[in-house]
Scaffold this motif. Structure first.
Motif, PDB file in Angstrom:
ATOM      1  N   SER A  33       0.844  -1.195   0.000  1.00  0.00           N
ATOM      2  CA  SER A  33       0.000   0.000   0.000  1.00  0.00           C
ATOM      3  C   SER A  33       0.874   1.238   0.000  1.00  0.00           C
ATOM      4  O   SER A  33       1.869   1.317   0.727  1.00  0.00           O
ATOM      5  CB  SER A  33      -0.917   0.024   1.225  1.00  0.00           C
ATOM      6  OG  SER A  33      -1.922  -0.957   1.129  1.00  0.00           O
ATOM      7  N   ALA A 166     -11.117   0.645  -3.043  1.00  0.00           N
ATOM      8  CA  ALA A 166     -12.141   0.284  -2.068  1.00  0.00           C
ATOM      9  C   ALA A 166     -12.849   1.487  -1.479  1.00  0.00           C
ATOM     10  O   ALA A 166     -13.680   1.333  -0.573  1.00  0.00           O
ATOM     11  CB  ALA A 166     -11.526  -0.544  -0.939  1.00  0.00           C
ATOM     12  N   ARG A 174     -16.615  -4.554   0.923  1.00  0.00           N
ATOM     13  CA  ARG A 174     -15.203  -4.484   1.306  1.00  0.00           C
ATOM     14  C   ARG A 174     -14.630  -5.882   1.513  1.00  0.00           C
ATOM     15  O   ARG A 174     -13.494  -6.165   1.124  1.00  0.00           O
ATOM     16  CB  ARG A 174     -15.047  -3.664   2.584  1.00  0.00           C
ATOM     17  CG  ARG A 174     -13.831  -2.779   2.582  1.00  0.00           C
ATOM     18  CD  ARG A 174     -13.838  -1.835   3.743  1.00  0.00           C
ATOM     19  NE  ARG A 174     -13.358  -2.480   4.957  1.00  0.00           N
ATOM     20  CZ  ARG A 174     -13.240  -1.863   6.126  1.00  0.00           C
ATOM     21  NH1 ARG A 174     -13.610  -0.605   6.238  1.00  0.00           N
ATOM     22  NH2 ARG A 174     -12.775  -2.477   7.181  1.00  0.00           N
ATOM     23  N   GLN A 175     -15.419  -6.771   2.104  1.00  0.00           N
ATOM     24  CA  GLN A 175     -14.963  -8.147   2.292  1.00  0.00           C
ATOM     25  C   GLN A 175     -14.763  -8.849   0.954  1.00  0.00           C
ATOM     26  O   GLN A 175     -13.818  -9.626   0.772  1.00  0.00           O
ATOM     27  CB  GLN A 175     -15.960  -8.917   3.164  1.00  0.00           C
ATOM     28  CG  GLN A 175     -15.995  -8.462   4.616  1.00  0.00           C
ATOM     29  CD  GLN A 175     -14.624  -8.494   5.270  1.00  0.00           C
ATOM     30  OE1 GLN A 175     -13.914  -9.497   5.199  1.00  0.00           O
ATOM     31  NE2 GLN A 175     -14.246  -7.380   5.901  1.00  0.00           N
ATOM     32  N   HIS A 178     -11.517  -7.600  -0.392  1.00  0.00           N
ATOM     33  CA  HIS A 178     -10.388  -8.260   0.278  1.00  0.00           C
ATOM     34  C   HIS A 178     -10.158  -9.652  -0.295  1.00  0.00           C
ATOM     35  O   HIS A 178      -9.012 -10.059  -0.529  1.00  0.00           O
ATOM     36  CB  HIS A 178     -10.657  -8.376   1.782  1.00  0.00           C
ATOM     37  CG  HIS A 178     -10.635  -7.075   2.505  1.00  0.00           C
ATOM     38  ND1 HIS A 178     -10.916  -6.945   3.838  1.00  0.00           N
ATOM     39  CD2 HIS A 178     -10.366  -5.823   2.067  1.00  0.00           C
ATOM     40  CE1 HIS A 178     -10.824  -5.685   4.203  1.00  0.00           C
ATOM     41  NE2 HIS A 178     -10.497  -4.982   3.140  1.00  0.00           N
ATOM     42  N   GLU A 195      -4.549   3.827  -0.972  1.00  0.00           N
ATOM     43  CA  GLU A 195      -5.768   3.700  -0.174  1.00  0.00           C
ATOM     44  C   GLU A 195      -5.673   4.614   1.040  1.00  0.00           C
ATOM     45  O   GLU A 195      -4.657   4.631   1.745  1.00  0.00           O
ATOM     46  CB  GLU A 195      -5.950   2.237   0.273  1.00  0.00           C
ATOM     47  CG  GLU A 195      -7.194   1.984   1.081  1.00  0.00           C
ATOM     48  CD  GLU A 195      -8.454   2.475   0.385  1.00  0.00           C
ATOM     49  OE1 GLU A 195      -9.114   3.373   0.950  1.00  0.00           O
ATOM     50  OE2 GLU A 195      -8.765   1.988  -0.708  1.00  0.00           O
ATOM     51  N   ASN A 197      -8.127   4.637   3.502  1.00  0.00           N
ATOM     52  CA  ASN A 197      -8.722   3.968   4.660  1.00  0.00           C
ATOM     53  C   ASN A 197      -7.658   3.082   5.300  1.00  0.00           C
ATOM     54  O   ASN A 197      -7.295   2.036   4.760  1.00  0.00           O
ATOM     55  CB  ASN A 197      -9.933   3.144   4.225  1.00  0.00           C
ATOM     56  CG  ASN A 197     -10.679   2.549   5.405  1.00  0.00           C
ATOM     57  OD1 ASN A 197     -10.082   2.048   6.349  1.00  0.00           O
ATOM     58  ND2 ASN A 197     -12.008   2.587   5.341  1.00  0.00           N
ATOM     59  N   ASP A 199      -7.732   1.230   7.921  1.00  0.00           N
ATOM     60  CA  ASP A 199      -8.193  -0.103   8.324  1.00  0.00           C
ATOM     61  C   ASP A 199      -7.999  -1.090   7.174  1.00  0.00           C
ATOM     62  O   ASP A 199      -7.554  -2.226   7.377  1.00  0.00           O
ATOM     63  CB  ASP A 199      -9.668  -0.070   8.735  1.00  0.00           C
ATOM     64  CG  ASP A 199      -9.884   0.663  10.050  1.00  0.00           C
ATOM     65  OD1 ASP A 199      -8.937   0.680  10.879  1.00  0.00           O
ATOM     66  OD2 ASP A 199     -10.977   1.214  10.256  1.00  0.00           O
ATOM     67  N   ILE A 200      -8.343  -0.656   5.958  1.00  0.00           N
ATOM     68  CA  ILE A 200      -8.152  -1.493   4.787  1.00  0.00           C
ATOM     69  C   ILE A 200      -6.662  -1.751   4.557  1.00  0.00           C
ATOM     70  O   ILE A 200      -6.234  -2.882   4.289  1.00  0.00           O
ATOM     71  CB  ILE A 200      -8.784  -0.850   3.544  1.00  0.00           C
ATOM     72  CG1 ILE A 200     -10.301  -0.773   3.694  1.00  0.00           C
ATOM     73  CG2 ILE A 200      -8.414  -1.609   2.272  1.00  0.00           C
ATOM     74  CD1 ILE A 200     -11.002  -0.029   2.579  1.00  0.00           C
ATOM     75  N   GLU A 203      -5.382  -4.321   6.916  1.00  0.00           N
ATOM     76  CA  GLU A 203      -5.934  -5.652   6.681  1.00  0.00           C
ATOM     77  C   GLU A 203      -5.313  -6.363   5.483  1.00  0.00           C
ATOM     78  O   GLU A 203      -5.143  -7.581   5.495  1.00  0.00           O
ATOM     79  CB  GLU A 203      -7.452  -5.551   6.480  1.00  0.00           C
ATOM     80  CG  GLU A 203      -8.215  -5.188   7.753  1.00  0.00           C
ATOM     81  CD  GLU A 203      -9.652  -4.776   7.454  1.00  0.00           C
ATOM     82  OE1 GLU A 203     -10.048  -4.802   6.274  1.00  0.00           O
ATOM     83  OE2 GLU A 203     -10.369  -4.416   8.401  1.00  0.00           O
TER      84      GLU A 203
END
Length: 250
Positions: A33, A166, A174-175, A178, A195, A197, A199-200, A203
């Motif tokens: 990322s 996303a 979102r799942q 992923h 990205e 976000n 949290d994304i 993950e």
């Protein structure tokens, strides 16, 4: 093994230096990322890699071959595909046609029968088989995002550059996203994504490259990046908020 090797990349527009010096190496088969504050140069870096902009200095090697000076179409032919923040769909075309035309315009060596079969398979993977004949303009926001992803997944490439793929997705979507990223990684593909976000980012990422003012300040695992107070201050502007709070209380 290195998939993408960037050395000493620089880009300026007039006197405004957007990318002063970027060196970054992506390992084959990992998800990286690219994060940083607004204006850090993330999308500009994507444009330099994919031939939409030409660097003023530096090299971009993909699997040992230089990409600098190639057109975006030739970069795709070498094995790199990218998405854009603006989805760039053909709104009056069907879902199936959007994916099909993307393959045919990429100089693919496949025949038309293979293009059709590949389109069907990709639509199944992203969950859009039932909407194959629906016009793109009639899709929900999440469906349009997945159609955008399907268009590049259908290409015969190994490296995917995804610009905020996303953003705006709900929890279930979102799942699904992923799961798609995990499947690409399992197949040996390399992914570089922008990205916002976090949290994304946490993950899905194997590595994070933190970009600030056009320079890579850190390149490490998510745990180490998120544990660095200096980087989180830069990203969230914590230091600036503390200064403002102190000024207001004095």
């Amino acid at each position: 093994m290195s998939a993408l090797d960037i050395r000493g990349l620089r880009k300026a527009f007039g006197g405004n230096v957007i990318i002063p010096d970027v060196t970054l190496e992506l390992e084959q088969g990992l998800i990286t990322s690219l994060v940083g504050p607004n204006g850090a140069g993330k999308t500009t870096l994507f444009n330099l890699i994919t031939g939409f902009l030409r660097p003023d200095a530096g090299v971009v090697h993909y699997k040992g071959r230089d990409l600098v000076g190639l057109t975006p179409q030739k970069v795709t032919r070498r094995g790199i595909a990218r998405s854009f923040q603006d989805l760039r769909l053909f709104n009056d075309m069907s879902v199936f046609e959007n994916v099909l035309v993307g393959q045919e315009s990429s100089l693919s060596l496949w025949g038309r029968k293979q293009h059709y079969e590949n389109t069907e398979a990709v639509l199944e993977r992203v969950g859009l088989s039932a909407q194959r004949d629906t016009r793109a303009s009639e899709l929900s926001y999440a469906e349009r995002k997945f159609l955008n992803l399907a268009r590049i997944m259908a290409l015969d490439v190994d490296l995917f550059l995804l610009d905020e793929p996303a953003s705006g997705l709900d929890g279930p979507s979102r799942q699904t996203f992923h799961a798609l990223l995990r499947s690409l990684k399992a197949e040996g593909h390399t992914v570089l994504l922008i990205e916002h976000n976090l949290d994304i980012v946490r993950e899905v990422s194997d590595r994070i490259a933190f970009l600030n003012k056009g320079e890579v300040m850190a390149f490490d695992t998510p745990d180490r990046i998120f544990a660095d107070d200096t980087l989180t201050d830069l990203y969230f502007g914590t230091a600036n908020r503390k200064k403002e709070a102190s000024a207001c209380s004095s």
